[in-house]
Design an enzyme around this catalytic site. Structure first.
Site, short mmCIF file in Angstrom:
data_model
loop_
_atom_site.label_atom_id
_atom_site.label_comp_id
_atom_site.label_asym_id
_atom_site.label_seq_id
_atom_site.Cartn_x
_atom_site.Cartn_y
_atom_site.Cartn_z
N GLU A 1 107.78 61.06 191.34
CA GLU A 1 107.03 60.16 192.16
C GLU A 1 105.95 59.79 192.94
OE1 GLU A 1 104.47 63.45 190.18
OE2 GLU A 1 104.81 65.14 192.23
N GLY B 1 104.15 56.02 193.49
CA GLY B 1 102.59 55.87 195.05
C GLY B 1 103.00 54.62 194.68
N TYR C 1 88.98 49.66 187.22
CA TYR C 1 89.88 49.28 186.00
C TYR C 1 90.17 48.40 185.34
CZ TYR C 1 91.82 53.76 188.44
OH TYR C 1 92.32 54.60 189.64
N CYS D 1 76.40 44.05 196.82
CA CYS D 1 75.27 43.71 196.30
C CYS D 1 75.59 44.61 194.61
CB CYS D 1 74.05 44.55 196.78
SG CYS D 1 73.84 43.93 198.37
C1 LIG Z 1 98.97 59.87 190.96
C2 LIG Z 1 100.18 60.68 191.19
C3 LIG Z 1 101.44 59.98 190.77
C4 LIG Z 1 101.64 58.54 191.55
O1 LIG Z 1 101.22 57.48 190.86
P1 LIG Z 1 101.96 56.24 190.41
O2 LIG Z 1 100.49 55.39 189.36
O3 LIG Z 1 100.76 55.62 192.12
O4 LIG Z 1 103.13 55.59 190.51
C5 LIG Z 1 102.52 60.85 190.91
N1 LIG Z 1 102.46 62.18 190.75
C6 LIG Z 1 101.10 62.75 190.45
C7 LIG Z 1 101.04 64.13 189.89
C8 LIG Z 1 99.54 62.39 189.91
O5 LIG Z 1 98.95 62.30 190.07
#
Ligand SMILES: *Cc1c(COP(=O)(O)O)cnc(C)c1O
Length: 469
Positions: A318, A320, A370, A397
């Protein structure tokens, strides 16, 4: 989901920034790993993206603006698919989601993770096939679960016993058998350059492995036999560079897989190892290529399955950030340049130069949230001036309204210059706010010398439209 990303709060970097930044760099050079692949500095000195001059983009769309190199994003999708040919690649939509991006990732053969009703609505309205959607979240409402079930999403990643109860009731009522994964908290927290394999049970996501909740959740789903348990899921954090966290996580989750087989005689057919693959925000980051990651993960999973005498499950991952993060840069205009003394004996030479741009923490909260590091360059021209260590700040601000903590910019940076900050595709627009009633910037996709607006700029009218008092 990215709570793990938080490092120590903004440390004292000294007058001259972190040690690695003490050697001045060529302020006109673009370090390739930081920029979308179709960004270059043209002969005249301005940046171009897929052949388009950023000055034209600024004139047409205004600043600040997020600029997406569409072919770069598509290429990253393809790299993940090629690296993991037997796995399903779910794009984690929370990194950045709009209909155009849903279509891009769908065309490139990816699946899509959503974690709220709003993200689900965006995915469906863009025509994402529901069977290619995974639904996440630690507190999905009954309404959200109902929408997901009625839409026929491919899988729901269950996160609590209450959710199993709700989904079971819903499935009985609707006469359907939703496919589910159990999100397992494996006790690994991955950080940027390290991982810690104990004591991270104490967080809101998933079912604890060590405490037995994960096994109990799987047993309950199997015994009630209303939901279809497809497999286990583990996501250990974000901005991870070190595969050893995945190794510990895969070993633990496959041990649970073996425990389930021993107790119930079922080998779950799927395994999701989550996302979190790191990207380069500065020259100090050295992310692994997807194919290297894939090799490491396959070796880990094959080895563990052999050790537990399990069939190798169908994998999914997964990513992102690693898909969308490096494909975007933010284009700002400089408004003021201010040199301030740092006090305590510091002369002018020890001061810090603050370059204020026309956005800030409302379009990129990651630096404040972060302590994230970014890079920047002057984008409308090249410069032969001396490098000068600067801090790029916003217009909000808050003194913590910092976009780029430390970067060498040319000493002649001035109001009216454009500044580009790369690596802003993930968790910037998606976390943007209207703080100080600053309308959120547009997203402009560029491909083959043509630009198109995929998310328009918010207007003051948009803001006032919500204000019905
Ligand atoms: C946020 C998240 C991702 C993606 O994380 P990245 O750091 O953007 O690759 C994948 N799986 C789950 C369950 C997440 O919460």
């Amino acid at each position: 989901m990215r709570a793990h990303e938080a490092g120590a709060l903004h440390g004292d970097l000294g007058n001259r920034g972190p040690a690695w930044l003490r050697t001045p760099v060529d302020v006109n050079a673009l370090v390739p790993q930081l920029w979308p692949r179709n960004v270059a500095r043209a002969d005249g000195g301005a940046l171009t993206v897929a052949g388009l001059d950023v000055r034209e983009l600024a004139a047409e769309y205004g600043t600040p603006a997020y600029v997406l190199d569409e072919d770069d994003l598509r290429e990253r999708c393809r790299e993940f698919r090629a690296a993991f040919p037997d796995a399903d690649v779910y794009y984690a939509g929370k990194a950045f989601l709009c209909r155009a991006v849903v279509r891009m990732i769908a065309e490139e053969g990816l699946f899509l993770d959503v974690c709220t009703g709003g993200e689900l609505a965006t995915a469906l309205s863009a025509g994402m096939p529901p069977e290619r959607i995974g639904f996440h979240g630690n507190n999905k409402s009954v309404a959200e679960l109902t929408r997901a079930v009625d839409a026929g999403v491919g899988r729901i990643i269950v996160d609590s016993f209450a959710e199993i109860d709700r989904l079971t009731a819903l499935a009985r009522e609707r006469g359907v058998r939703p496919r589910v994964l159990v999100r397992v908290t494996v006790g690994v927290e991955a950080h940027t350059h390290e991982f810690i394999a104990t004591a991270h049970e104490d967080q809101k996501f998933g079912f604890s492995l060590a405490g037995g909740a994960a096994a109990a959740a799987a047993f309950r789903i199997l015994d009630e036999d209303v939901l279809e348990l497809r497999g286990l899921h583990s996501h250990i954090g974000s901005q991870i560079f070190d595969a050893s966290g995945f190794e510990v996580s895969a070993r633990r989750v496959l041990a649970l897989q073996a425990q389930i087989r021993d107790a119930r005689g079922v080998e779950l057919p799927e395994l999701d190892l989550g996302g979190g693959f790191g990207i380069a925000y500065t020259t100090q980051d050295d992310p692994a290529a997807p194919q290297d990651l894939a090799k490491r993960l396959a070796k880990i999973v094959d080895g563990e399955c052999a050790a537990e005498q399990l069939r190798v499950p169908h994998l999914s991952i997964e990513p992102g950030r690693a898909i969308v993060g490096p494909a975007v840069f933010t284009l700002y205009e400089v408004g003021t340049v201010k040199s301030v003394p740092l006090g305590a004996g510091g002369g002018a030479a020890d001061g810090r130069v603050y370059v204020s741009v026309d956005g800030g923490m409302s379009d990129n909260i990651r630096t404040a949230l972060y302590d994230a590091s970014y890079s920047a360059t002057v984008a409308n021209r090249a410069s032969s001036a001396e490098p000068m260590l600067a801090r790029v700040v916003g217009k909000h601000c808050e003194s913590g309204d910092i976009v780029v903590k430390d970067e060498f910019l040319p000493a002649d940076v001035q109001p009216g210059d454009l500044v580009a900050v790369p690596g802003t595709g993930a968790y910037c627009r998606s976390m943007a706010s209207n703080y100080n009633h600053v309308p959120r910037p547009p997203v402009v996709a560029v491909r083959d010398g043509r630009a198109r607006l995929i998310v328009r700029r918010e207007t003051e009218d948009d803001l006032l439209a919500l204000d019905v008092g």
